[in-house]
Design an enzyme around this catalytic site. Structure first.
Site: not given
Ligand code: 3HC
Ligand code: NAI
Length: 705
Positions: A68, A107, A110, A130
């Site tokens: 992210a 992310g 992911e 994270e």
């Protein structure tokens, strides 16, 4: 800089039946809003185009996707949300392949886990880091990773934040196949063609059943217990375990919803703000004016003068970075000790099985002990680490001036002394700089780079480049007594001494400071470093100390007894039989009582909260002075100094970030209240008063610097 739009940061092109979706968003392909929108558009494009039978997701540049966009955290969310993008990728009716050639983190992984097939190239690094930002994987990672790699392994990956190599990711079940080379697009197209030729169907991670749920839940219980013990007040690790538990206990969509709720809790926590601040601050510190103004000099050969605690540690740090090191000591006996100090570090590694005997020999082949200053002649950088005595240092620099080659950088590791004066002992002050390592120098990350008045910009740039090679965290500091870290330390240490004399025991103070999140309290640190070091500094400063300033003599009484801490078996604590954890010492408490009585102080009680407020207020107030004097460039430089050199809890972001999060007005109000008792010690820093008056924060100064 051109504006990022979905079609510039996510490019698509067709290669036969394969739609190649390339994320091209330098520097690290973070999943900002434009990238998320671009990925969504690419999925829709593939769905609408009958000629497309497969999608291939790749990353341009060195990274697959770094995760992210951390800069977006704390701002209002902008659609599409990443979990939705991942769900859409997974829901695609046409097979989706991720070809990973570099970091696929958070992310980024992911996204890959929501693809149907994954291919890894040798440079791939897969992880869900994270936790280091106070978060948990919030785009399906906690639900998909356990389905692919098993519940316990997935939870451990998330709790550790570690990265897996391509090989390890294959073994763990996170990727399906390895490919050679660096061309992810070519390898991905080949893989896609193979899958299409075999008419391989889509394979959605969400549909994989979790095997042996009872065993998985038992493993999670054990991990939760261990995490609770080890995470020292950290918020996100236990939520990670909860989110993974949801993968076992709930249907996939309900698990995703649970993950989202836990992710938002983490996102809103002050720990997330502190950790994200730390992440960026550690990258910002290297951005200094001199690096923009000048190129570094070449450094290929190092010399270290002094082979004691610091000289040996510095030599090891440079050897570990692959550099040849010459060490100069005063005489044969001292250099034998210096050599032994260096060898001891590598012997330790051999004993632990982390280095072979041949490996040790190879490193030591780059190490040259000497008792002659002539042997520094070839060095590009000489680092002095002799006794902390200005006359000794000046004499060493005069010697170095005589023998070092023109253009060599001459550095001192002094902790407190005036580097301008040391530079003035040479005819080349433009080459003289401070490189203040922390003990143990081959382990501690912090390197204060102390910039005297006459040093050349290229020398400062050289020091920063040297820090990068040593994998240290460099912080630029100006010349003053103690630079950034030790100068501020001296002041909050005094606040701790005042607290002790006024009624708190050293053990209560240490406990309160540990409760705040420091690994150790100030009296434990004194015992570890050796009480004699601070004692020598206090004696040196005695002549210049303001006679009106409060001076606590307790530590002197302890040192007078020869109690220097761990190395002498007692200090503020007792260390029977070489124990490393100290025990409270009734005799120390008696000394404290006697000193109080001598000054007519009636002891009063301090709560842990008040101890911490005084300790921190002293730290922040002196930090503000260090800033206004230009000793630190920005508040973030102070934060990084304390995070990487003084055991400050990372999740609090550093002292200046902590102050911002408390509210500077609150910190100033405390200082003014404490000033009622001791107006000299608790004089508010003018910068702090100014910021409060203007309603500004330290962070504003970070951004305007
Ligand atoms: N978002 C925004 N900026 C990022 C970023 C990210 N995720 N990752 C790195 N950057 C920026 C850095 O701040 C730096 O900016 P600068 O040049 O202006 O200083 C630049 O990218 C280059 O970064 P590095 O200096 O760290 O470059 P390296 O090559 O040494 O390392 C890396 C690259 C391994 C990708 C490293 O940057 C890294 O570990 N990044 C963070 C990865 C991460 O934590 N990802 C998880 C994010 S949270 C998440 O994904 C939540 C999700 O689950 C919903
Ligand atoms: P130390 O006493 O362990 O080592 C000093 C070494 O310098 C001795 O081996 C001595 O023989 C040698 N030496 C003295 N004069 C010399 C000369 N003229 N030529 C060559 N060698 C000479 O001291 P330590 O702890 O290593 O400290 C060295 C410097 O590092 C000091 O300036 C100190 O302030 C600084 N420092 C120390 C830290 C610590 O935690 N010990 C942390 C950061 C900096």
């Amino acid at each position: 800089m051109s504006e990022s739009t979905p079609d510039t940061v996510v490019r698509t092109r067709r290669d036969g039946p394969v739609l190649v979706v390339a994320i091209d968003h330098p520097p690290v392909n973070a999943l900002g809003q434009a990238v998320r929108a671009g990925l969504l558009a690419a999925i829709e494009q593939a769905g609408a185009d009958a000629a497309v039978q497969a999608l291939l997701i790749v990353g341009a540049g060195r990274t697959f996707i770094a995760g992210a966009d951390i800069r977006e955290f704390g701002k209002p969310p902008q659609p599409p949300a990443l979990p939705d993008v991942c769900n859409r990728i997974e829901a695609s009716g046409k097979i989706v392949i991720a070809a990973i050639h570099g970091p696929a983190l958070g992310g980024g992984l992911e996204v890959a886990l929501s693809a149907h097939y994954r291919l890894a190239l040798p440079g791939a690094r897969l992880g869900l880091p994270e936790v280091h930002l106070g978060l948990l994987p919030g785009a399906g990672g906690t639900q998909r990773a356990p389905r692919l790699m098993g519940v316990k392994a997935a939870a451990e990956l998330m709790l550790s934040g570690r990265h897996l190599s391509a090989q390890d990711a294959l073994a763990a079940g996170l990727v399906d196949r390895l490919a050679d080379g660096a061309d992810a697009t070519a390898a991905g197209i080949a893989f896609a063609s193979e899958l299409l030729a075999a008419q391989t169907p889509v394979r959605r991670t969400r549909d994989i059943a979790i095997a042996d749920r009872a065993a998985a839940l038992a493993a999670l219980d054990a991990l939760a217990a261990e995490t609770a013990r080890q995470s020292r007040g950290l918020f996100s690790p236990l939520r990670i375990v909860d989110a993974v538990r949801a993968a076992v206990e709930l249907p996939f969509d309900a698990g995703l919803a649970r993950e989202r709720a836990l992710f938002v809790e983490c996102l809103d926590s002050p720990q997330r703000a502190g950790l994200v601040h730390a992440f960026f601050a550690e990258r910002e510190v290297a951005k200094i004016p001199e690096a923009r103004a000048a190129a570094p000099r070449r450094v290929e050969r190092i010399a270290v003068v002094g082979g004691g605690t610091m000289g040996a540690g510095i030599a090891v740090a440079a050897l570990d970075a692959g550099l040849p090191v010459t060490m100069v000591e005063r005489d044969a006996e001292s250099i034998a000790r210096g050599r032994a100090n260096v060898a001891k570090v590598y012997d330790g590694l051999v004993a632990k099985g982390r280095l072979t005997a041949d490996g040790k020999a190879a490193v030591l082949a780059r190490y040259t002990p000497s008792t002659s200053y002539d042997d520094v002649r070839d060095a590009d950088l000489v680092i002095e680490a002799v006794f902390e005595d200005i006359e000794v240092k000046k004499a060493v620099f005069r010697e170095l001036d005589g023998v070092a080659k023109p253009g060599a950088v001459l550095a001192t590791n002094t902790s407190y002394l005036d580097i301008d004066a040391i530079a003035a002992a040479t005819a080349r002050p433009q080459d003289v700089i401070g490189l203040h390592f922390f003990s143990p120098a081959h382990i501690m990350k912090l390197l204060e780079i102390v910039v005297p008045a006459k040093v050349g910009a290229d020398v400062v740039a050289t020091a920063f480049e040297f820090a990068r090679r040593l994998r240290k965290t460099p912080v630029r500091a100006g010349v003053c007594d103690g630079f950034i870290g030790n100068r501020i330390l001296a002041v909050y240490k005094q606040a701790a001494d005042h607290l002790m004399e006024d009624g708190a025991s050293p053990y209560e103070i240490d406990e309160a400071v540990r409760g705040f999140g420091f690994a150790m309290g100030p009296f434990q640190v004194t015992d570890l470093a050796g009480g004699d070091i601070g004692w020598a500094t206090r004696k040196r400063r005695a002549a210049t100390r303001d006679p009106k300033a409060r001076y606590v003599e307790i530590a002197d009484r302890i040192c007078e007894r020869g109690w220097f801490g761990q190395k002498t078996g007692r200090g503020f604590y007792l260390y029977p039989n070489g124990a490393r954890t100290g025990q409270p010492d009734p005799e120390v408490l008696a000394i404290v009582d006697a000193e109080r009585a001598k000054k007519g102080i009636v002891p009063r009680r301090f709560s842990a909260d008040e101890i911490v407020r005084r300790y921190m207020a002293a730290m922040v107030n002196e930090g503000a002075r260090v800033l206004e004097e230009g000793i630190a460039l920005r508040p973030l430089d102070i934060d990084v100094t304390f995070l990487s050199g003084y055991g400050f809890p990372r999740w609090r972001g550093g002292p200046m970030k902590w102050a911002d999060m408390q509210g500077l007005d609150k910190v100033l109000a405390d200082i003014r209240a404490f000033a009622q008792e001791d107006p000299l010690f608790w004089q508010p820093a003018p910068l702090l008063e100014k910021l409060v008056a203007e309603g500004r924060s330290f962070d504003r100064l970070n951004r305007s610097a």
